[in-house]
Design a protein around this motif. Structure first.
Motif, mmCIF file in Angstrom:
data_model
loop_
_atom_site.group_PDB
_atom_site.id
_atom_site.type_symbol
_atom_site.label_atom_id
_atom_site.label_comp_id
_atom_site.label_asym_id
_atom_site.label_seq_id
_atom_site.Cartn_x
_atom_site.Cartn_y
_atom_site.Cartn_z
ATOM 1 N N GLY A 33 0.820 -1.214 0.000
ATOM 2 C CA GLY A 33 0.000 0.000 0.000
ATOM 3 C C GLY A 33 0.848 1.255 0.000
ATOM 4 O O GLY A 33 1.896 1.319 -0.666
ATOM 5 N N ILE A 67 2.237 3.098 2.909
ATOM 6 C CA ILE A 67 3.357 3.231 3.846
ATOM 7 C C ILE A 67 4.394 2.116 3.646
ATOM 8 O O ILE A 67 5.599 2.332 3.819
ATOM 9 N N ASP A 115 -0.013 -9.301 0.991
ATOM 10 C CA ASP A 115 -1.033 -8.278 0.720
ATOM 11 C C ASP A 115 -2.105 -8.913 -0.157
ATOM 12 O O ASP A 115 -1.783 -9.740 -1.024
ATOM 13 N N ASN A 116 -3.360 -8.524 0.053
ATOM 14 C CA ASN A 116 -4.405 -9.057 -0.832
ATOM 15 C C ASN A 116 -4.624 -8.156 -2.045
ATOM 16 O O ASN A 116 -5.505 -8.416 -2.868
ATOM 17 N N ARG A 147 -6.075 -2.678 -1.991
ATOM 18 C CA ARG A 147 -5.724 -1.284 -2.205
ATOM 19 C C ARG A 147 -4.253 -1.169 -2.639
ATOM 20 O O ARG A 147 -3.883 -0.239 -3.340
ATOM 21 N N ALA A 169 -2.375 -12.833 -0.354
ATOM 22 C CA ALA A 169 -3.224 -13.577 0.582
ATOM 23 C C ALA A 169 -4.121 -12.605 1.322
ATOM 24 O O ALA A 169 -3.734 -11.467 1.585
ATOM 25 N N ALA A 175 -7.573 -11.655 6.409
ATOM 26 C CA ALA A 175 -8.819 -11.754 7.179
ATOM 27 C C ALA A 175 -9.308 -13.205 7.235
ATOM 28 O O ALA A 175 -10.173 -13.541 8.047
ATOM 29 N N ALA A 205 1.211 -0.996 13.033
ATOM 30 C CA ALA A 205 0.786 0.337 12.565
ATOM 31 C C ALA A 205 -0.550 0.667 13.219
ATOM 32 O O ALA A 205 -1.611 0.373 12.682
ATOM 33 N N LYS A 210 -8.520 -1.031 15.810
ATOM 34 C CA LYS A 210 -7.081 -0.788 16.047
ATOM 35 C C LYS A 210 -6.773 -1.016 17.535
ATOM 36 O O LYS A 210 -5.758 -1.617 17.888
ATOM 37 N N ASN A 264 -2.139 11.530 10.853
ATOM 38 C CA ASN A 264 -2.376 11.419 9.408
ATOM 39 C C ASN A 264 -1.023 11.440 8.712
ATOM 40 O O ASN A 264 -0.178 12.280 9.031
HETATM 41 N N1 LIG Z 1 -1.974 6.565 6.122
HETATM 42 C C1 LIG Z 1 -2.319 7.064 7.303
HETATM 43 O O1 LIG Z 1 -2.558 8.277 7.426
HETATM 44 C C2 LIG Z 1 -2.413 6.155 8.504
HETATM 45 C C3 LIG Z 1 -2.713 6.724 9.747
HETATM 46 C C4 LIG Z 1 -2.815 5.902 10.871
HETATM 47 C C5 LIG Z 1 -2.596 4.535 10.731
HETATM 48 N N2 LIG Z 1 -2.321 4.010 9.506
HETATM 49 C C6 LIG Z 1 -2.145 2.567 9.410
HETATM 50 O O2 LIG Z 1 -0.951 2.259 8.692
HETATM 51 C C7 LIG Z 1 -1.132 1.040 7.969
HETATM 52 C C8 LIG Z 1 -0.756 1.246 6.521
HETATM 53 O O3 LIG Z 1 -1.608 2.265 5.999
HETATM 54 P P1 LIG Z 1 -1.514 2.804 4.525
HETATM 55 O O4 LIG Z 1 -1.804 4.258 4.594
HETATM 56 O O5 LIG Z 1 -0.278 2.313 3.863
HETATM 57 O O6 LIG Z 1 -2.816 2.117 3.901
HETATM 58 P P2 LIG Z 1 -2.995 1.317 2.540
HETATM 59 O O7 LIG Z 1 -4.446 1.070 2.371
HETATM 60 O O8 LIG Z 1 -2.293 2.017 1.419
HETATM 61 O O9 LIG Z 1 -2.237 -0.040 2.858
HETATM 62 C C9 LIG Z 1 -2.856 -1.101 3.534
HETATM 63 C C10 LIG Z 1 -2.568 -2.352 2.741
HETATM 64 O O10 LIG Z 1 -3.225 -3.443 3.380
HETATM 65 C C11 LIG Z 1 -3.745 -4.283 2.364
HETATM 66 N N3 LIG Z 1 -4.860 -5.044 2.948
HETATM 67 C C12 LIG Z 1 -6.051 -4.573 3.386
HETATM 68 N N4 LIG Z 1 -6.818 -5.584 3.832
HETATM 69 C C13 LIG Z 1 -6.074 -6.710 3.715
HETATM 70 C C14 LIG Z 1 -6.319 -8.089 3.983
HETATM 71 N N5 LIG Z 1 -7.513 -8.488 4.457
HETATM 72 N N6 LIG Z 1 -5.346 -8.992 3.739
HETATM 73 C C15 LIG Z 1 -4.140 -8.573 3.215
HETATM 74 N N7 LIG Z 1 -3.862 -7.296 2.905
HETATM 75 C C16 LIG Z 1 -4.819 -6.372 3.148
HETATM 76 C C17 LIG Z 1 -4.171 -3.347 1.240
HETATM 77 O O11 LIG Z 1 -4.228 -3.972 -0.038
HETATM 78 C C18 LIG Z 1 -3.080 -2.287 1.299
HETATM 79 O O12 LIG Z 1 -2.010 -2.573 0.424
HETATM 80 C C19 LIG Z 1 -2.591 0.643 8.174
HETATM 81 O O13 LIG Z 1 -2.650 -0.308 9.207
HETATM 82 C C20 LIG Z 1 -3.244 1.918 8.603
HETATM 83 O O14 LIG Z 1 -4.398 1.682 9.398
HETATM 84 C C21 LIG Z 1 -2.219 4.789 8.389
#
Ligand SMILES: NC(=O)c1ccc[n+]([C@@H]2O[C@H](COP(=O)([O-])OP(=O)(O)OC[C@H]3O[C@@H](n4cnc5c(N)ncnc54)[C@H](O)[C@@H]3O)[C@@H](O)[C@H]2O)c1
Length: 314
Positions: free
Chosen positions: A10, A12, A31-32, A35, A50, A53, A118, A149, A174
């Motif tokens: 994704g 981060i 990663d599934n 996103r 994979a 969930a 995270a 969370k 954020n």
């Molecule tokens: N971006 C932010 O502002 C922010 C803020 C606080 C916390 N976070 C946390 O940081 C982490 C990364 O966030 P991000 O911004 O990169 O989000 P993102 O959506 O870009 O990345 C999350 C990834 O998880 C994968 N994913 C979702 N459900 C899944 C599943 N069931 N099985 C396997 N993979 C799955 C998605 O395909 C995606 O690549 C997350 O846990 C998010 O909650 C992010």
């Protein structure tokens, strides 16, 4: 070392992979791709597709790894669409909590002793103008995302007593930068790309939050994880400032992308149900260890607007 990063394809994840690579470590991603995107990962990074969930993902991922040694588990997979989780609570049950539950089972199965998570400022709920430290409690989230969370933190804490040797829980504000997959900047840039004359903003624009650039977020997590002594540690990672308003962000995005645009604000102080309109982080714990970001919220936003605009071809 080899890091296993759930949700690593994704937004981060790629920055975390780069940060670890700078110290000579490899990463494998699960990663599934709901996103995330394969293109976000460099060619050498192995991707196991994979759905964490699902209970079956534990066996699937373990056999795909084929006995390869994993030194650290970084759990990033989660639902990133908070309003979608308010509409349908099962979204966060699955993608924010069950991904944690199965990641822990997988870590145990692989014999991984170090688990980093995270987490989010959403665990704190709406604390108004209180400067929020890690000591605050009881924690009463106001979104299903925040609730799952917090439940994930609890589950990881329990696992730290048995299977895990060490658990790092990092509460992000954020986060902005690229490759953007969601969030206010991507939303604004895409809206202005499709209509350069008007930007519709959710809420009245007075929401004020802290923003951290993704390069600094991963640096802060990495710094904390290298110094962890205790079995469990919780850190707020963010700038020490009071954040910037959504109105200011809208003005900056318009100035860069579509200077003619009129900004049309919505009603109410919140962008959506479960939105926390204002929060202020106490970051003294990480600062006392010797780390603080170099960019404040406004500098992080200005840098990220340009990055996101270029990503979107404007
Ligand atoms: N971006 C932010 O502002 C922010 C803020 C606080 C916390 N976070 C946390 O940081 C982490 C990364 O966030 P991000 O911004 O990169 O989000 P993102 O959506 O870009 O990345 C999350 C990834 O998880 C994968 N994913 C979702 N459900 C899944 C599943 N069931 N099985 C396997 N993979 C799955 C998605 O395909 C995606 O690549 C997350 O846990 C998010 O909650 C992010």
């Amino acid at each position: 070392m080899t890091l296993l990063i759930s949700g690593g394809a994704g937004f981060i994840g790629p920055s975390l992979i780069d940060r670890a690579a700078r110290d000579g470590h490899d990463a494998i991603v699960i990663d599934n791709l709901s996103r995330g995107r394969r293109e976000h990962l460099g060619a050498p990074t192995l991707l196991i597709k994979a759905d964490l969930a699902q209970a079956s993902s534990v066996e699937h991922a373990a056999s795909a790894l084929g006995g390869r040694r994993i030194d650290e588990f970084w759990h990033l997979a989660a639902n990133s669409d908070i309003p979608a989780g308010v509409e349908d609570p099962s979204v966060d049950l699955r993608d924010t909590f069950l991904t944690t539950f199965h990641s822990l089972l997988l870590a145990e199965r692989l014999g991984v002793r170090h688990f980093f998570f995270a987490s989010s400022s959403a665990v704190y709920g709406d604390q108004g103008s209180t400067r929020i430290s890690e000591e605050l409690g009881p924690l009463l989230p106001i979104s299903n995302y925040g609730a799952m969370k917090l439940a994930s933190e609890a589950q990881i804490s329990a696992a730290a007593e048995s299977a895990l040797g060490r658990a790092g829980l990092y509460r992000f504000p954020n986060v902005v930068g690229v490759p953007a997959t969601h969030g206010v900047l991507l939303d604004f840039v895409r809206k202005l790309k499709s209509n350069p004359l008007q930007l519709d903003v959710l809420g009245d624009g007075t929401q004020q939050k802290a923003y951290l650039h993704v390069s600094e977020l991963v640096d802060g997590m990495w710094f904390a994880s290298r110094r962890q002594q205790a079995r469990r540690e919780v850190f707020n990672i963010g700038p020490a400032d009071d954040g910037v308003s959504v109105q200011w962000i809208a003005q900056q995005v318009c100035a860069r992308v579509a200077p003619q645009a009129r900004i049309a604000f919505g009603q109410g102080k919140k962008g959506w149900v479960g939105d926390v309109p204002r929060f202020r982080y106490d970051t003294a714990r990480l600062a006392a260890l010797g780390w603080r970001p170099t960019l404040d919220s406004s500098a992080a936003i200005v840098r990220a607007i340009d990055e996101v605009a270029r990503q979107e071809g404007v």
